[in-house]
Design a protein around this motif. Structure first.
Motif, mmCIF file in Angstrom:
data_model
loop_
_atom_site.group_PDB
_atom_site.id
_atom_site.type_symbol
_atom_site.label_atom_id
_atom_site.label_comp_id
_atom_site.label_asym_id
_atom_site.label_seq_id
_atom_site.Cartn_x
_atom_site.Cartn_y
_atom_site.Cartn_z
ATOM 1 N N ASN A 1 -28.474 49.782 23.009
ATOM 2 C CA ASN A 1 -27.571 48.723 23.452
ATOM 3 C C ASN A 1 -27.610 48.531 24.968
ATOM 4 O O ASN A 1 -27.536 47.413 25.461
ATOM 5 C CB ASN A 1 -26.155 48.986 22.955
ATOM 6 C CG ASN A 1 -26.046 48.741 21.449
ATOM 7 O OD1 ASN A 1 -26.547 47.736 20.954
ATOM 8 N ND2 ASN A 1 -25.437 49.653 20.730
ATOM 9 N N CYS A 2 -27.765 49.611 25.687
ATOM 10 C CA CYS A 2 -27.944 49.498 27.142
ATOM 11 C C CYS A 2 -29.243 48.762 27.455
ATOM 12 O O CYS A 2 -29.298 47.922 28.351
ATOM 13 C CB CYS A 2 -27.957 50.885 27.785
ATOM 14 S SG CYS A 2 -26.333 51.639 27.852
ATOM 15 N N ALA A 3 -30.289 49.086 26.715
ATOM 16 C CA ALA A 3 -31.585 48.432 26.938
ATOM 17 C C ALA A 3 -31.490 46.929 26.691
ATOM 18 O O ALA A 3 -32.080 46.133 27.419
ATOM 19 C CB ALA A 3 -32.642 49.055 26.039
ATOM 20 N N THR A 4 -30.722 46.554 25.689
ATOM 21 C CA THR A 4 -30.550 45.129 25.403
ATOM 22 C C THR A 4 -29.882 44.414 26.585
ATOM 23 O O THR A 4 -30.249 43.299 26.938
ATOM 24 C CB THR A 4 -29.707 44.945 24.125
ATOM 25 O OG1 THR A 4 -30.371 45.642 23.070
ATOM 26 C CG2 THR A 4 -29.567 43.489 23.735
ATOM 27 N N LEU A 5 -28.915 45.096 27.218
ATOM 28 C CA LEU A 5 -28.266 44.509 28.400
ATOM 29 C C LEU A 5 -29.262 44.362 29.559
ATOM 30 O O LEU A 5 -29.262 43.362 30.272
ATOM 31 C CB LEU A 5 -27.078 45.377 28.838
ATOM 32 C CG LEU A 5 -25.866 45.382 27.899
ATOM 33 C CD1 LEU A 5 -24.892 46.489 28.276
ATOM 34 C CD2 LEU A 5 -25.156 44.025 27.922
#
Ligand SMILES: [Zn+2]
Ligand SMILES: [Zn+2]
Length: 256
Positions: A219-223
């Motif tokens: 989810n951090c990577a998506t941001l």
């Protein structure tokens, strides 16, 4: 020896004798050359480190395989040192617990060196990367006084010649109920910093302590992807998920 180095050495020595650190695993008193673990626990640590990845067949510290969730969330590689197995006391796990709670310089240095070696094994020119981290929950930062993943990421950037940037923050103050599946919960857990930079064309390493399902990191990577970054590599001390072939070892995430 340069004067500054001499002073630093002197301060380190003074600090060591004042704090008299003990082994994070067996609590034996450490010798000055030791870093976090006594010799006996270090030997155990090294034998655990020989565990192989069942996908690429390399030892985990040379493996950069991801899992399905990470792949689907733009994390191309996940670099790690060892597998988290829920069994105490293991020197591997105790290093992580200590990193989370104790703010010990020797433990941070030890894990920085270990993970830096793994990173050098898996990517070329780590100095070209921006280092950031999966942010710790605010409640945990208040409790322990540190964001250990941020400290580790900064320390890795320094060691490998890259740049550290704080890009993400945790939104939730309290632990959220884990009823609806970690993925959905974590979607709401992080956000990018205000006035976040354009990361188009940048290479990023996102650092965390344990990757359990990959939900937080993914989810951090998506941001970060939303900021334009297309080259995202994960780096964690430990993985607790199964390699899709190997059965998990009852590996519930260590409670924060
Ligand atoms: Zn020990
Ligand atoms: Zn692998």
């Amino acid at each position: 020896m340069k004067f500054n180095d001499f002073i630093k050495e002197l301060c380190d020595a003074a600090l060591f004798y004042v704090s008299v650190p003990t082994c994070v695993c067996c609590k034996e008193r450490l010798l000055r050359k030791d870093r976090g673990l006594c010799q006996k626990c270090l030997d155990t640590y090294r034998s655990i480190k020989t565990d192989f990845c069942s996908i690429c067949k390399k030892p985990l510290y040379e493996c950069s395989c991801t899992n399905k969730f990470l792949k689907a969330h733009y994390v191309k590689k996940l670099i790690k040192i060892f597998r988290y197995v829920q069994r105490d006391p293991l020197p591997t796990n105790n290093l992580i617990y200590s990193l989370k709670r104790d703010n010990r310089r020797d433990v941070l240095d030890f894990l920085t060196n270990e993970l830096a070696d793994s990173i050098r094994n898996s990517i070329d020119s780590p100095e070209e990367y921006i280092f950031t981290n999966v942010p710790r929950r605010k409640a945990s930062i208040q409790k322990y006084g540190i964001d250990h993943a941020e400290l580790l990421s900064k320390s890795l950037a320094k060691k490998l010649g890259g740049e550290y940037k704080k890009l993400l923050i945790s939104k939730s103050r309290k632990a959220q109920k884990k009823t609806a599946g970690e993925e959905r919960i974590n979607n709401a857990e992080f956000t990018t910093i205000k006035n976040s930079p354009d990361l188009t064309g940048k290479k990023i390493i996102i650092v965390d302590d344990i990757v359990t399902t990959g939900a937080s990191m993914g989810n951090c990577a998506t941001l970060l992807r939303g900021l334009g970054c297309k080259n995202i590599t994960g780096a964690a001390i430990s993985v607790a998920y199964k390699d899709e072939i190997k059965k998990p070892d009852n590996s519930d995430r260590f409670k924060k």
